[in-house]
Motif scaffolding. Structure first.
Motif, PDB file in Angstrom:
ATOM      1  N   ALA A 238       0.813  -1.218   0.000  1.00 20.37           N
ATOM      2  CA  ALA A 238       0.000   0.000   0.000  1.00 20.37           C
ATOM      3  C   ALA A 238       0.848   1.270   0.000  1.00 20.37           C
ATOM      4  O   ALA A 238       0.442   2.293  -0.569  1.00 20.37           O
ATOM      5  CB  ALA A 238      -0.939  -0.003   1.203  1.00 20.37           C
ATOM      6  N   LYS A 239       2.023   1.219   0.605  1.00 20.27           N
ATOM      7  CA  LYS A 239       2.837   2.433   0.662  1.00 20.27           C
ATOM      8  C   LYS A 239       3.298   2.878  -0.721  1.00 20.27           C
ATOM      9  O   LYS A 239       3.546   4.073  -0.949  1.00 20.27           O
ATOM     10  CB  LYS A 239       4.041   2.227   1.576  1.00 20.27           C
ATOM     11  CG  LYS A 239       5.087   1.245   1.111  1.00 20.27           C
ATOM     12  CD  LYS A 239       6.209   1.106   2.132  1.00 20.27           C
ATOM     13  CE  LYS A 239       7.254   0.087   1.708  1.00 20.27           C
ATOM     14  NZ  LYS A 239       7.959   0.464   0.487  1.00 20.27           N
ATOM     15  N   ASP A 240       3.405   1.945  -1.651  1.00 19.08           N
ATOM     16  CA  ASP A 240       3.794   2.278  -3.022  1.00 19.08           C
ATOM     17  C   ASP A 240       2.593   2.441  -3.952  1.00 19.08           C
ATOM     18  O   ASP A 240       2.741   2.843  -5.100  1.00 19.08           O
ATOM     19  CB  ASP A 240       4.713   1.192  -3.593  1.00 19.08           C
ATOM     20  CG  ASP A 240       6.051   1.131  -2.871  1.00 19.08           C
ATOM     21  OD1 ASP A 240       6.543   2.208  -2.459  1.00 19.08           O
ATOM     22  OD2 ASP A 240       6.585   0.027  -2.720  1.00 19.08           O
ATOM     23  N   HIS A 241       1.404   2.109  -3.435  1.00 19.19           N
ATOM     24  CA  HIS A 241       0.165   2.211  -4.224  1.00 19.19           C
ATOM     25  C   HIS A 241      -0.918   2.844  -3.351  1.00 19.19           C
ATOM     26  O   HIS A 241      -1.898   2.178  -2.976  1.00 19.19           O
ATOM     27  CB  HIS A 241      -0.273   0.831  -4.708  1.00 19.19           C
ATOM     28  CG  HIS A 241       0.773   0.120  -5.527  1.00 19.19           C
ATOM     29  ND1 HIS A 241       0.886   0.282  -6.902  1.00 19.19           N
ATOM     30  CD2 HIS A 241       1.760  -0.748  -5.162  1.00 19.19           C
ATOM     31  CE1 HIS A 241       1.881  -0.452  -7.346  1.00 19.19           C
ATOM     32  NE2 HIS A 241       2.439  -1.086  -6.321  1.00 19.19           N
ATOM     33  N   PRO A 242      -0.778   4.122  -3.012  1.00 15.75           N
ATOM     34  CA  PRO A 242      -1.675   4.765  -2.041  1.00 15.75           C
ATOM     35  C   PRO A 242      -3.135   4.855  -2.482  1.00 15.75           C
ATOM     36  O   PRO A 242      -4.009   5.013  -1.631  1.00 15.75           O
ATOM     37  CB  PRO A 242      -1.061   6.160  -1.876  1.00 15.75           C
ATOM     38  CG  PRO A 242      -0.289   6.383  -3.132  1.00 15.75           C
ATOM     39  CD  PRO A 242       0.255   5.045  -3.510  1.00 15.75           C
TER      40      PRO A 242
END
Length: 207
Positions: free
Chosen positions: A71-75
């Motif tokens: 999720a941190k790379d695909h907010p």
């Protein structure tokens, strides 16, 4: 921690980005049953148990960690994380990795009841919902020859507990008790369907 709340407006599934944070072919095949477009991203997570960590806590922590890592790379995406840890009398049982460890696991579990904790996390931005679905499995008391024949036939070395219930491994089991039959395979679709609907996904999708 913010918890997902039921969406007021249902959007088309194609308008939402869904990611499965997993390297498991079993979870990917299970998610495909829901017929929702999704992509797969491998999460980079240290799965080493913490000192004194229970099987349930370990499964929940890793499910959340997998979702968060992606999720941190695909907010803007909705990310699914899941993990399974088997528990025998308080001892965590993970993926064996090879024949010798798988044989040791099956020998340890035969004639016993084992709880498979399958944790699920759906994450979007700073919102998340995390649940654990337990499955109680009673293993038959079988000889070493039978256990060896099974392992050589199916090679379930990437499965927690060393038995694929969706395959030949069902022959090793005496009973299964669960509110979600897909949880034992690795992804609880009953719980996940509810979370995705609450997030606004159409299940089944409209044609």
């Amino acid at each position: 921690m913010k918890v997902l709340v039921k969406a007021q407006v249902v959007m088309s599934n194609s308008a939402k980005k869904l990611i499965l944070a997993s390297t498991s072919v079993y979870r990917r095949e299970l998610l495909e049953r829901l017929r929702i477009p999704f992509t797969v991203v491998s999460p980079k997570v240290d799965e080493t148990p913490l000192p004194g960590e229970s099987s349930v806590d370990l499964a929940l922590r890793l499910a959340k960690a997998k979702a968060a890592a992606v999720a941190k790379d695909h907010p803007n995406a909705w990310v699914i994380g899941s993990d399974q840890v088997a528990d025998l009398c308080g001892a965590a049982i993970g993926k064996p990795g090879n024949f010798e460890r798988a044989m040791a696991q099956l020998q340890l579990m035969r004639g016993s009841s084992v709880t498979f904790n399958t944790a699920l996390c759906l994450m979007h931005g700073d919102t998340e919902s995390t649940v654990n679905i337990p499955t109680e499995v009673k293993f038959r008391k079988l000889s070493d020859d039978v256990l060896e024949a099974y392992l050589l036939a199916e090679e379930p070395y990437d499965c927690a507990g060393s038995a694929k219930s969706e395959g030949l491994g069902i022959s090793l089991l005496e009973a299964i008790k669960s509110d979600d039959p897909t949880a034992l395979i690795g992804l609880p679709l009953i719980a996940l369907s509810g979370l995705l609907r609450d997030a606004g996904f159409e299940i089944p999708p409209k044609k």
